[in-house]
Structures are given as structure tokens and as C-alpha cells.
Design a protein around this motif. Structure first.
Motif: not given
Length: 399
Positions: A140-142, A199-201, A203-209
């Protein structure tokens, strides 16, 4: 309360008026062109042509003044085309004043959002625990993030390419070029879209950010690459497919190079494949405008090069699945995806712009097949059982 009611009434009247106008105009276009059901009017940016179920019947060259027997009608400076069979008619019935903003953000390009989203989906699917399904929250987030990031990247591209777009017929009526949207307003829209993306970014994990922040400068650099780099599609592919690492990192919070690297390279060849098809529409005009494209390099040997790109893409995606320990059933769906690319290569005619546009619109389907293949392979794979560790006896400990 009274002000709100009056405002709602005006909005309602405007919406009804737009729907009626669209319905009447669609009927008029259909009657005038003699179109029957099953024939679709495609909005080829600023020119519209009727395309039958067989794209090869569309004219090979479409000029601004004529369409060789295919119907076209310019409506106004916003160039909004209405068609009852168009899947995006929902956008066309919105108020006319909204159209420049919607077109600036490419709201009607679902295939573009899917092409951006696909690498993220591959990473999410293949990083999921064996025997399980992808995490719905990440999906959903992606998906929401792709709405913002795709719109932002397209808007940035238009913002930086105004002078180039003026020289190419297909892009010469985009909102900023046509003057239906001002640059200050465009900058505000871009800022808002980037705000939504970050804003969506967050909410992701540190690695994804970290990966997402690494990819951000590439979005601003790509439009400039078309002026100085002879293979801009390669640069686009390197940046866009960082989504593989983002998707994998969002689930696992680390990067598995034996799995992600083949997927990443496969994504690069896949992007060069479909974006070159996109660029085949503007070979001559790109050259006149002084911009570079892989289409200019690939045109003479298009079939051979595109076949090689397709074969490399499928092979590397399959290799990533093997390293991930997926169930062999994923190969069946990979075969369907491979057949999709093979069919597109066989159909390709670099001189047929409408056909290239049609192939681009369906190119996202291969990425969806890969996602489904990985999801099936992960779900059917057996979980690896860790052997039970026996307690180690301490010889110094008395019995």
C-alpha cells in the motif's frame, strides 16, 4: 454554512455541465468519424488518432494537419479529447480548468505509474518470508508513493524541458509549453508532489529511506542527460530501478546482493527496452531538437538489440529467483512474461509511431508477470528449518 452550500451547488453544476458536455461531444466525434464500438480514440498527447484492434492498421506517419483517413479534431488550446470508449474518460469529464494540472501530473498514465512501481514490487515480493505473501502495508505504501513520485518526476521533466518540448510536435502542447499552466504554479505543484513522496518515504524502513534519498537527485538530472549523454535511457534505468533495493530493504532492512543485483540489472535492460520503444516515436524530431536518445542508436538494428535486451531481462530475473530459493513454479509465469517481451519485439516497427505508443502502453505487463512469478515462488517455497542445536557439555562442570 450558507457559503459552503453555495460553493457545493456551484461545484455540482460545474460537474454536471462537464459530464453533459463530454457526453454530447463524444457522441458528435463518434458520429463524425464513423467509429464503431471496439475502435478507440487515443490521445496521442496533442494529436488524436483512431486505432483499431490491430495497431498495424494505424498510419505509419501522422502529420499535424492530416491523419491519412483517421479522424482527428482539435477542440481547444487544452486539447482535451473525449471518447466514450476511452478508459480515462473519468478524467475528461472533470472541469476544463483542471485539465492542465491533471495533464502536468500525467494523471491519465496508469502504465507509467506501473512501470515505476514494478521494481519496488519485485523487491517486496522476493524479500517476503518463504511460504508467505507480501506485506500488505508495504504494498500500500509503495502504491501510494508511486502516485506522488511518478507525478513529480513527470512534472520535473516538463519543467526542465520546456524549450526542448517546443521543438517536438508530440510534446509541443504540454501545459507549460502551451501556456495553459504557468511556471510558478508548476513549481508549487512539484513542491507539493515531492512533499507527498517524502512523506510516504518517511514511513519505510531505514534502509529503504537511504536508497530513496539516493535516487532523488537522479530525478532532477535525467532531463539534462538528454542534452549531453547519448544514452539517456540508460541513466533513467539506473535511477528508476533503485526501487528494487528500496522494496527489498523495506521488507528485510538489508540488501542481499546475490538476489538484488541480477534483479537490478534486469530492471535496467527492461527499462532501456520499453523506453527505447517510447523514443522511437520521436527519432527525427529529437535529432532536430538537439537531444539524444537510444532510439537514434538502435534504429538500424532495432530487432536484434531489442531481442537481446528482452532475453537478458528474462534471464536475469530468473537468476534472481533461483538465488532466492523460489519454488520452480515461478518459472511458468516468467515464461509468460518472456513471451510478452518476445511478442512486443516481433510486432515492433520503429517507423510506426502509433504502434510504438501502443507497445509502450502495454509494456508494464511484463513487470506484473515478474511480480506474480516471485510472489508464487515465495508462497510455494518451503521454509528453511534451522537444525536444533544440542546443548554443549562443559567438561569442567561436575556431573
Amino acid at each position: 454554512g450558507l457559503t459552503t452550500m453555495i460553493g457545493m451547488r456551484k461545484l455540482y453544476k460545474q460537474a454536471v455541465s462537464s459530464i453533459v458536455r463530454a457526453s454530447m461531444l463524444s457522441k458528435r466525434i463518434g458520429e463524425k468519424s464513423g467509429l464503431e464500438k471496439g475502435v478507440k480514440i487515443l490521445s496521442y498527447n496533442q494529436r488524436s488518432f483512431a486505432e483499431t484492434k490491430d495497431p498495424e492498421k494505424a498510419p505509419k506517419e501522422i502529420k499535424a494537419e492530416e491523419t491519412g483517413g483517421y479522424y482527428k479534431e482539435k477542440i481547444d488550446k487544452n486539447d482535451v479529447f473525449y471518447d466514450p470508449y476511452n478508459p480515462y474518460v473519468w478524467m475528461h469529464v472533470l472541469p476544463r480548468s483542471w485539465q492542465p494540472y491533471l495533464r502536468f501530473c500525467r494523471i491519465d498514465q496508469n502504465f507509467g505509474r506501473m512501470l515505476l512501481l514494478n521494481p519496488h514490487l519485485w523487491g517486496i515480493a522476493i524479500a517476503s518470508p518463504l511460504g508467505g505473501l507480501p506485506d500488505l502495508i508495504n504494498l500500500w505504501l509503495f502504491s501510494v508513493g508511486s502516485l506522488f513520485s511518478h507525478a513529480a518526476s513527470c512534472a520535473i521533466d516538463d519543467f526542465e524541458d520546456v524549450e526542448v518540448d517546443k521543438k517536438i510536435f508530440r510534446t509541443s502542447r504540454r501545459p507549460l509549453v502551451a501556456g495553459t499552466l504557468t511556471r510558478p504554479k508548476g513549481a508549487v505543484i512539484i513542491a507539493g508532489l515531492l512533499g507527498g513522496t517524502f512523506g510516504v518515504l518517511s514511513m519505510l524502513s531505514p534502509m529503504a529511506i537511504k536508497v530513496g534519498l539516493l535516487a532523488t537527485p537522479c530525478v532532477f538530472a535525467y532531463p539534462l542527460m538528454k542534452r549531453f549523454f547519448q544514452y539517456p535511457q540508460v541513466f533513467l534505468a539506473f535511477s528508476l530501478n533503485l526501487g528494487v533495493f528500496m522494496g527489498f530493504g523495506a521488507v528485510a532492512n538489508y540488501i542481499s546482493w546475490p538476489i538484488c543485483l541480477p534483479m537490478y540489472i534486469a530492471g535496467i535492460t527492461y527499462t532501456v527496452f520499453y523506453d527505447s520503444i517510447y523514443a522511437f516515436q520521436d527519432i527525427e524530431q529529437d535529432a532536430k531538437a538537439g537531444t539524444f536518445s537510444t532510439s537514434q542508436k538502435f534504429a538500424k538494428h532495432a530487432k536484434i538489440i531489442m531481442s537481446s535486451l528482452a532475453a537478458t531481462t528474462v534471464s536475469l530475473h530468473t537468476l534472481a529467483g533461483y538465488f532466492a530459493g523460489l519454488h520452480p513454479a515461478f518459472l511458468a509465469m516468467m515464461g509468460i512474461g518472456g513471451a510478452q517481451l518476445a511478442w512486443m519485439t516481433w510486432k515492433l516497427d520503429v517507423k510506426n509511431a502509433p504502434l510504438c505508443d501502443h507497445l509502450l502502453n502495454i509494456s508494464y505487463r511484463y513487470g506484473v508477470w515478474v511480480f506474480m512469478a516471485y510472489m508464487l515462488g515465495v508462497f510455494l517455497a518451503k521454509k528453511k528449518k534451522n537444525p536444533e542445536k544440542k546443548p554443549v557439555e562443559d567438561p569442567t562442570c561436575p556431573a
